[in-house]
Design a protein around this motif. Structure first.
Motif, PDB file in Angstrom:
ATOM      1  N   ALA A  15       0.556  -0.747  -0.108  1.00 33.24           N
ATOM      2  CA  ALA A  15       0.092  -0.041   0.102  1.00 33.24           C
ATOM      3  C   ALA A  15       1.064   1.034   0.267  1.00 33.24           C
ATOM      4  O   ALA A  15       0.902   2.234  -0.491  1.00 33.24           O
ATOM      5  N   ARG A  16       2.024   1.294   1.243  1.00 34.11           N
ATOM      6  CA  ARG A  16       3.055   2.503   1.154  1.00 34.11           C
ATOM      7  C   ARG A  16       3.644   2.157  -0.500  1.00 34.11           C
ATOM      8  O   ARG A  16       3.937   3.774  -0.672  1.00 34.11           O
ATOM      9  N   ILE A  17       3.387   1.752  -1.118  1.00 36.40           N
ATOM     10  CA  ILE A  17       4.608   1.661  -2.606  1.00 36.40           C
ATOM     11  C   ILE A  17       3.538   2.275  -3.397  1.00 36.40           C
ATOM     12  O   ILE A  17       3.965   3.407  -4.648  1.00 36.40           O
ATOM     13  N   GLU A  18       2.377   2.120  -3.530  1.00 37.98           N
ATOM     14  CA  GLU A  18       1.616   2.425  -4.875  1.00 37.98           C
ATOM     15  C   GLU A  18       1.143   3.919  -3.875  1.00 37.98           C
ATOM     16  O   GLU A  18       0.922   4.921  -4.516  1.00 37.98           O
ATOM     17  N   LYS A  19       1.274   4.735  -2.576  1.00 34.97           N
ATOM     18  CA  LYS A  19       1.074   5.332  -2.548  1.00 34.97           C
ATOM     19  C   LYS A  19       2.196   6.847  -2.353  1.00 34.97           C
ATOM     20  O   LYS A  19       1.583   8.187  -2.664  1.00 34.97           O
ATOM     21  N   ALA A  20       2.931   5.975  -2.339  1.00 33.51           N
ATOM     22  CA  ALA A  20       4.367   7.113  -3.184  1.00 33.51           C
ATOM     23  C   ALA A  20       4.394   6.685  -4.791  1.00 33.51           C
ATOM     24  O   ALA A  20       4.966   8.346  -5.069  1.00 33.51           O
ATOM     25  N   GLN A  21       4.508   5.610  -5.337  1.00 32.48           N
ATOM     26  CA  GLN A  21       4.705   6.222  -6.569  1.00 32.48           C
ATOM     27  C   GLN A  21       3.908   6.322  -7.875  1.00 32.48           C
ATOM     28  O   GLN A  21       4.252   6.836  -8.455  1.00 32.48           O
ATOM     29  N   ASP A  22       2.063   6.223  -7.353  1.00 34.09           N
ATOM     30  CA  ASP A  22       1.477   6.754  -8.127  1.00 34.09           C
ATOM     31  C   ASP A  22       1.638   8.053  -8.386  1.00 34.09           C
ATOM     32  O   ASP A  22       1.058   8.549  -9.468  1.00 34.09           O
ATOM     33  N   PRO A  23       1.661   9.204  -7.774  1.00 41.28           N
ATOM     34  CA  PRO A  23       2.010   9.992  -7.713  1.00 41.28           C
ATOM     35  C   PRO A  23       3.122  11.102  -8.874  1.00 41.28           C
ATOM     36  O   PRO A  23       3.120  11.366  -9.118  1.00 41.28           O
ATOM     37  N   GLU A  24       3.985   9.617  -7.954  1.00 45.82           N
ATOM     38  CA  GLU A  24       5.011   9.884  -9.527  1.00 45.82           C
ATOM     39  C   GLU A  24       5.263   9.575 -10.763  1.00 45.82           C
ATOM     40  O   GLU A  24       5.952  10.986 -11.239  1.00 45.82           O
ATOM     41  N   ILE A  25       4.289   8.919 -11.070  1.00 45.23           N
ATOM     42  CA  ILE A  25       4.470   8.666 -12.515  1.00 45.23           C
ATOM     43  C   ILE A  25       3.307   9.592 -13.297  1.00 45.23           C
ATOM     44  O   ILE A  25       3.878  10.430 -13.875  1.00 45.23           O
TER      45      ILE A  25
END
Length: 213
Positions: A96-106
């Motif tokens: 869940a933390r990986i999703e939260k961090a990387q989606d906005p970076e995309i």
């Protein structure tokens, strides 16, 4: 005789005064001229140069964004699988933390590429095979790897997910290191620094979950 001397003194004094006035006028004009020139250049140059500095980017910045977007997308695909397949709450929390961090970076990197007039990597890229166009991208899983993860569940999934994500993170850290070294666009090098910090910490966390630390 005295009269002649007095006249001579007055003439000399007048000449000196005129010369001094001319010198002062010349200096004043030079000063105004240099001041105007300096003021003109200083008032006009900061704005374009500051703007250029803010927008400056190079080929490495473009490469970083175009590579990291599909790299992040694959991490998101792996993380989403954890919701229904992982048995460990710690693995689910990490995903869940990986999703939260990387989606906005995309989204941020896609915005950079658009503003630079560069191509944004197309949509979803499930399981980029190493024989494909991203074979040089470190840490990317093959189609076979992704298919195996999709079939796993429970503790087998946890172990496979952590092992694969460690490799994936190590690849991202490597890519971010190249950006920090050779990139020019400040927001991109700052993101690279954030990726190195966050994903290095997550690698340590995942190794602990695997019992390696």
């Amino acid at each position: 005789m005295r009269k002649n001397r007095s006249t001579t003194r007055r003439v000399t004094a007048a000449a000196v005064a005129v010369t001094a006035a001319l010198l002062l006028a010349a200096c004043g004009n030079d000063g105004d001229s240099s001041h105007e020139g300096g003021h003109g250049s200083s008032s006009s140059s900061p704005s374009p140069s500051a703007s250029a500095a803010a927008d400056a980017h190079n080929a490495q910045d473009v490469s970083f964004a175009q590579g990291m977007i599909p790299h992040h997308r694959q991490a998101l695909e792996m993380a989403k699988l954890a919701t229904g397949r992982a048995s460990s709450d710690q693995v689910k929390d990490l995903a869940a933390r990986i999703e939260k961090a990387q989606d906005p970076e995309i989204k941020t990197m896609s915005g950079w590429l658009t503003s630079w007039g560069e191509e944004v990597p197309a949509g979803s890229m499930p399981g980029m095979d190493h024989s494909g166009g991203h074979s040089g991208m470190p840490g990317m899983m093959s189609d076979k790897d992704m298919a195996g993860l999709e079939k796993a569940s429970g503790k087998d999934f946890d172990s496979m997910f952590l092992t694969m994500m460690i490799e994936h993170h190590e690849g991202a850290v490597d890519m971010a290191g190249t950006e920090k070294k050779s990139g020019r666009y400040d927001p991109a090098t700052a993101m690279a620094d954030d990726i190195i910090t966050a994903q290095t910490a997550e690698i340590t966390e995942m190794n602990k979950l695997l019992g390696k630390n």
